[in-house]
Design a protein around this motif. Structure first.
Motif, PDB file in Angstrom:
ATOM      1  N   PRO A  47      -1.427 -10.357   0.771  1.00 42.78           N
ATOM      2  CA  PRO A  47      -0.726 -10.073   2.025  1.00 42.78           C
ATOM      3  C   PRO A  47      -1.561 -10.376   3.265  1.00 42.78           C
ATOM      4  CG  PRO A  47      -1.716  -8.069   1.208  1.00 42.78           C
ATOM      5  CD  PRO A  47      -2.035  -9.154   0.192  1.00 42.78           C
ATOM      6  N   ALA A  48      -0.871 -10.457   4.383  1.00 42.68           N
ATOM      7  CA  ALA A  48      -1.554 -10.416   5.666  1.00 42.68           C
ATOM      8  C   ALA A  48      -2.091  -9.002   5.870  1.00 42.68           C
ATOM      9  CB  ALA A  48      -0.594 -10.777   6.789  1.00 42.68           C
ATOM     10  N   VAL A  49      -3.147  -8.876   6.657  1.00 41.92           N
ATOM     11  CA  VAL A  49      -3.683  -7.563   7.041  1.00 41.92           C
ATOM     12  C   VAL A  49      -3.559  -7.452   8.553  1.00 41.92           C
ATOM     13  CG1 VAL A  49      -5.719  -6.077   7.125  1.00 41.92           C
ATOM     14  CG2 VAL A  49      -5.289  -7.493   5.098  1.00 41.92           C
ATOM     15  N   THR A  50      -2.873  -6.433   9.016  1.00 42.55           N
ATOM     16  CA  THR A  50      -2.633  -6.275  10.445  1.00 42.55           C
ATOM     17  C   THR A  50      -3.052  -4.888  10.905  1.00 42.55           C
ATOM     18  OG1 THR A  50      -0.725  -7.764  10.303  1.00 42.55           O
ATOM     19  CG2 THR A  50      -0.910  -6.395  12.285  1.00 42.55           C
ATOM     20  N   LEU A  51      -3.843  -4.846  11.960  1.00 44.05           N
ATOM     21  CA  LEU A  51      -4.157  -3.594  12.635  1.00 44.05           C
ATOM     22  C   LEU A  51      -3.522  -3.680  14.015  1.00 44.05           C
ATOM     23  CD1 LEU A  51      -6.500  -3.965  10.447  1.00 44.05           C
ATOM     24  CD2 LEU A  51      -7.755  -2.312  11.831  1.00 44.05           C
TER      25      LEU A  51
ATOM     26  N   ASP B 279      -6.207   7.404  14.719  1.00 40.80           N
ATOM     27  CA  ASP B 279      -5.639   8.403  15.633  1.00 40.80           C
ATOM     28  C   ASP B 279      -4.388   7.870  16.310  1.00 40.80           C
ATOM     29  OD1 ASP B 279      -7.715  10.346  15.247  1.00 40.80           O
ATOM     30  OD2 ASP B 279      -9.026   9.044  16.411  1.00 40.80           O
ATOM     31  N   ALA B 280      -4.287   6.537  16.381  1.00 37.83           N
ATOM     32  CA  ALA B 280      -3.116   5.897  16.971  1.00 37.83           C
ATOM     33  C   ALA B 280      -2.976   4.514  16.371  1.00 37.83           C
ATOM     34  CB  ALA B 280      -3.270   5.806  18.490  1.00 37.83           C
ATOM     35  N   GLY B 281      -1.774   3.938  16.481  1.00 36.71           N
ATOM     36  CA  GLY B 281      -1.525   2.624  15.943  1.00 36.71           C
ATOM     37  C   GLY B 281      -1.214   2.663  14.464  1.00 36.71           C
ATOM     38  N   GLU B 282      -1.177   1.471  13.840  1.00 33.98           N
ATOM     39  CA  GLU B 282      -0.836   1.404  12.434  1.00 33.98           C
ATOM     40  C   GLU B 282      -1.559   0.252  11.747  1.00 33.98           C
ATOM     41  OE1 GLU B 282       3.379   1.052  12.420  1.00 33.98           O
ATOM     42  OE2 GLU B 282       3.399  -0.956  13.315  1.00 33.98           O
ATOM     43  N   VAL B 283      -1.835   0.475  10.456  1.00 32.97           N
ATOM     44  CA  VAL B 283      -2.433  -0.540   9.597  1.00 32.97           C
ATOM     45  C   VAL B 283      -1.356  -1.000   8.633  1.00 32.97           C
ATOM     46  CG1 VAL B 283      -4.210  -1.048   7.886  1.00 32.97           C
ATOM     47  CG2 VAL B 283      -4.697   0.544   9.761  1.00 32.97           C
TER      48      VAL B 283
ATOM     49  N   GLY C 263       0.624  -6.623   4.371  1.00 34.46           N
ATOM     50  CA  GLY C 263       1.873  -7.343   4.264  1.00 34.46           C
ATOM     51  C   GLY C 263       2.871  -6.728   5.230  1.00 34.46           C
ATOM     52  N   GLY C 264       4.053  -6.442   4.765  1.00 35.33           N
ATOM     53  CA  GLY C 264       5.056  -5.811   5.621  1.00 35.33           C
ATOM     54  C   GLY C 264       5.095  -4.307   5.497  1.00 35.33           C
ATOM     55  N   ASP C 265       4.175  -3.736   4.724  1.00 35.63           N
ATOM     56  CA  ASP C 265       4.193  -2.294   4.477  1.00 35.63           C
ATOM     57  C   ASP C 265       3.210  -1.570   5.386  1.00 35.63           C
ATOM     58  OD1 ASP C 265       6.024  -2.679   2.385  1.00 35.63           O
ATOM     59  OD2 ASP C 265       4.400  -3.045   0.959  1.00 35.63           O
ATOM     60  N   VAL C 266       3.670  -0.483   5.990  1.00 37.71           N
ATOM     61  CA  VAL C 266       2.790   0.351   6.802  1.00 37.71           C
ATOM     62  C   VAL C 266       1.941   1.201   5.874  1.00 37.71           C
ATOM     63  CG1 VAL C 266       2.670   2.169   8.534  1.00 37.71           C
ATOM     64  CG2 VAL C 266       4.426   0.394   8.709  1.00 37.71           C
ATOM     65  N   ALA C 267       0.614   0.985   5.910  1.00 37.92           N
ATOM     66  CA  ALA C 267      -0.290   1.709   5.019  1.00 37.92           C
ATOM     67  C   ALA C 267      -0.889   2.932   5.670  1.00 37.92           C
ATOM     68  CB  ALA C 267      -1.408   0.777   4.543  1.00 37.92           C
TER      69      ALA C 267
ATOM     70  N   THR D  93      -0.904   5.401   9.489  1.00 46.64           N
ATOM     71  CA  THR D  93      -0.634   5.757  10.879  1.00 46.64           C
ATOM     72  C   THR D  93      -1.347   7.076  11.134  1.00 46.64           C
ATOM     73  OG1 THR D  93       1.348   7.077  10.431  1.00 46.64           O
ATOM     74  CG2 THR D  93       1.672   4.696  10.732  1.00 46.64           C
ATOM     75  N   ALA D  94      -1.156   7.657  12.298  1.00 44.95           N
ATOM     76  CA  ALA D  94      -1.765   8.957  12.592  1.00 44.95           C
ATOM     77  C   ALA D  94      -1.202  10.056  11.705  1.00 44.95           C
ATOM     78  CB  ALA D  94      -1.563   9.303  14.061  1.00 44.95           C
ATOM     79  N   THR D  95      -0.010   9.823  11.130  1.00 49.98           N
ATOM     80  CA  THR D  95       0.629  10.871  10.318  1.00 49.98           C
ATOM     81  C   THR D  95       0.892  10.443   8.884  1.00 49.98           C
ATOM     82  OG1 THR D  95       2.817  10.131  11.070  1.00 49.98           O
ATOM     83  CG2 THR D  95       1.750  11.895  12.337  1.00 49.98           C
ATOM     84  N   HIS D  96       0.504   9.230   8.536  1.00 54.02           N
ATOM     85  CA  HIS D  96       0.768   8.721   7.181  1.00 54.02           C
ATOM     86  C   HIS D  96      -0.460   7.978   6.669  1.00 54.02           C
ATOM     87  CE1 HIS D  96       2.507   6.569   3.794  1.00 54.02           C
ATOM     88  NE2 HIS D  96       2.097   5.439   4.336  1.00 54.02           N
ATOM     89  N   LEU D  97      -0.761   8.191   5.382  1.00 55.95           N
ATOM     90  CA  LEU D  97      -1.906   7.508   4.773  1.00 55.95           C
ATOM     91  C   LEU D  97      -1.579   7.199   3.317  1.00 55.95           C
ATOM     92  CD1 LEU D  97      -4.883   6.632   5.402  1.00 55.95           C
ATOM     93  CD2 LEU D  97      -5.591   8.737   4.257  1.00 55.95           C
ATOM     94  N   THR D  98      -1.329   5.911   3.023  1.00 53.72           N
ATOM     95  CA  THR D  98      -1.140   5.505   1.634  1.00 53.72           C
ATOM     96  C   THR D  98      -2.478   5.657   0.908  1.00 53.72           C
ATOM     97  OG1 THR D  98       0.567   3.906   2.243  1.00 53.72           O
ATOM     98  CG2 THR D  98      -0.496   3.619   0.099  1.00 53.72           C
ATOM     99  N   PRO D  99      -2.521   6.364  -0.224  1.00 56.41           N
ATOM    100  CA  PRO D  99      -3.794   6.592  -0.921  1.00 56.41           C
ATOM    101  C   PRO D  99      -4.488   5.288  -1.301  1.00 56.41           C
ATOM    102  CG  PRO D  99      -2.065   7.993  -1.813  1.00 56.41           C
ATOM    103  CD  PRO D  99      -1.390   7.022  -0.887  1.00 56.41           C
ATOM    104  N   VAL D 100      -5.800   5.365  -1.413  1.00 56.94           N
ATOM    105  CA  VAL D 100      -6.598   4.184  -1.728  1.00 56.94           C
ATOM    106  C   VAL D 100      -6.109   3.511  -3.003  1.00 56.94           C
ATOM    107  CG1 VAL D 100      -8.916   3.364  -2.293  1.00 56.94           C
ATOM    108  CG2 VAL D 100      -8.620   5.155  -0.573  1.00 56.94           C
ATOM    109  N   HIS D 101      -5.857   4.309  -4.054  1.00 53.24           N
ATOM    110  CA  HIS D 101      -5.522   3.725  -5.354  1.00 53.24           C
ATOM    111  C   HIS D 101      -4.148   3.064  -5.369  1.00 53.24           C
ATOM    112  CE1 HIS D 101      -3.665   7.750  -5.631  1.00 53.24           C
ATOM    113  NE2 HIS D 101      -2.816   7.187  -6.470  1.00 53.24           N
TER     114      HIS D 101
END
Length: 373
Positions: free
Chosen positions: A8-12, A58-62, A65-69, A71-79
């Motif tokens: 995927p692309a990586v976007t910050l 603290d702000a913004g999103e990582v 690909g097209g999936d939000v991994a 945000t300040a309130t969401h964190l997809t686990p490393v695994h």
């Protein structure tokens, strides 16, 4: 083995980490390797941790690909991110064999023991260590351990490979072999490489990100960034001499009217008739009076014009220009500089003309251009 479509692309996007004074807004295209450089404390490790999911912005999103991994309130686990990491230390499990170290991640993802071991064997073969499958980590050299760690990282088919100065703890020979291996194995993979070594840029990276003070100072394709370094740090980092021309053979690059003879890179050797580059350290350059052709084993001897002199502690960096206009640097002692009459950079008749020589064994010849399929 890897293809850009699988990565995927990586976007910050407008990412901020207040405690670390980091503000990042960037995108890495699929299947490309991004080298991240900058002084200590610039934010390089923070970038890796954001992509890996080890810290939350603290702000913004990582986005992966097209999936939000993150945000300040969401964190997809490393695994669940499918990322792979290679650091300065191999961190192999001492109680497991080399084969089982590589198979560990595959097995953890649900593969059968036999399937995991088959995949591990294939990855060990790809890094040239199939014959060491039964050894334990303490029986490996540092370079071998890093190659096993790379095999382990790639065995799980990561969507993004992250490398945190993986060559810095290796000796020169081991680093050379590992660098060539990375250049080959990362083709078509989305990868982020933190490094302080300019050779890593030229041999592994497609793009460069320069960080200073937690901000992006420069970002773009390697050739564009190298042509116009935006920071003193980057200019110093790119001190490796780089001459560009056309390959007359795998060992010879024609640069204007001159020829540069060197050692072909294991990965991306020059192709006859195609653009190529020659890399060598300023310390490898010896300067001679223009009327005193050097004797000895140096295969490369070129007429040059001195265009600048820069003191560097006990050494002097002499900046020179070839007849076709390309620049190179030579690191010599102050005494040698004075003997050659280049301390002031000029003599009574105009520009100082000298001869520069470099041994072929100290020159690396590589293909130039997009090294990715």
């Amino acid at each position: 083995m890897n293809h850009a479509a699988d990565h995927p692309a990586v976007t910050l996007r407008n990412v901020r980490v207040a405690a670390r004074h980091v503000a990042l807004d960037l995108s890495l295209a699929p299947g490309r390797t991004l080298a991240v450089v900058g002084p200590n404390g610039a934010g390089k490790s923070t970038l890796l941790q954001l992509v890996a999911g080890l810290i939350r912005p603290d702000a913004g999103e990582v986005l992966l690909g097209g999936d939000v991994a993150s945000t300040a309130t969401h964190l997809t686990p490393v695994h669940q991110r499918g990322v792979g990491m290679l650091t300065q230390r191999s961190l192999l499990f001492g109680h497991l064999s080399v084969l089982d170290n590589v198979a560990f991640g595959v097995r953890a993802r649900g593969a059968s023991r036999q399937a995991a071991r088959e995949r591990a064997g294939a990855e060990l073969d790809a890094v040239g260590l199939a014959e060491l499958a039964g050894r334990r980590p303490h029986q490996l050299s540092g370079g071998q351990a890093q190659r096993v760690a790379l095999a382990r990282a790639l065995a799980t088919d990561p969507t993004v490979v992250m490398l945190d100065e993986p060559l810095s703890a290796l000796d020169v020979d081991a680093a050379h072999h590992m660098r060539s291996l990375l250049a080959s194995r990362l083709r078509g993979t989305t990868a982020i490489l933190v490094t302080h070594d300019p050779l890593d840029l030229w041999t592994i990276a497609d793009d460069v990100l320069v960080l200073e003070g937690g901000r992006i100072a420069q970002h773009g394709p390697l050739d564009e960034v190298a042509a116009r370094p935006a920071t003193t740090f980057l200019a110093g980092l790119l001190g490796t001499n780089r001459l560009v021309g056309v390959a007359a053979s795998a060992e010879v690059v024609t640069v204007g009217a001159a020829e540069v003879v060197g050692v072909p890179a294991t990965a991306d050797p020059p192709l006859v008739g195609q653009p190529a580059m020659a890399l060598f350290d300023p310390a490898a350059v010896v300067l001679h009076p223009a009327d005193d052709h050097p004797h000895g084993s140096a295969r490369n001897v070129w007429p040059i014009e001195v265009v600048g002199v820069e003191p560097r502690g006990p050494l002097v960096r002499v900046r020179c220009r070839l007849d076709d206009g390309q620049l190179l640097s030579a690191d010599i002692t102050a005494r040698s500089a004075a003997t050659l009459g280049v301390v002031a950079g000029r003599d009574s008749t105009g520009a100082v003309r000298l001869l520069a020589s470099v041994k072929a064994a100290q020159v690396a010849c590589l293909a130039l251009g997009d090294r990715r399929p």
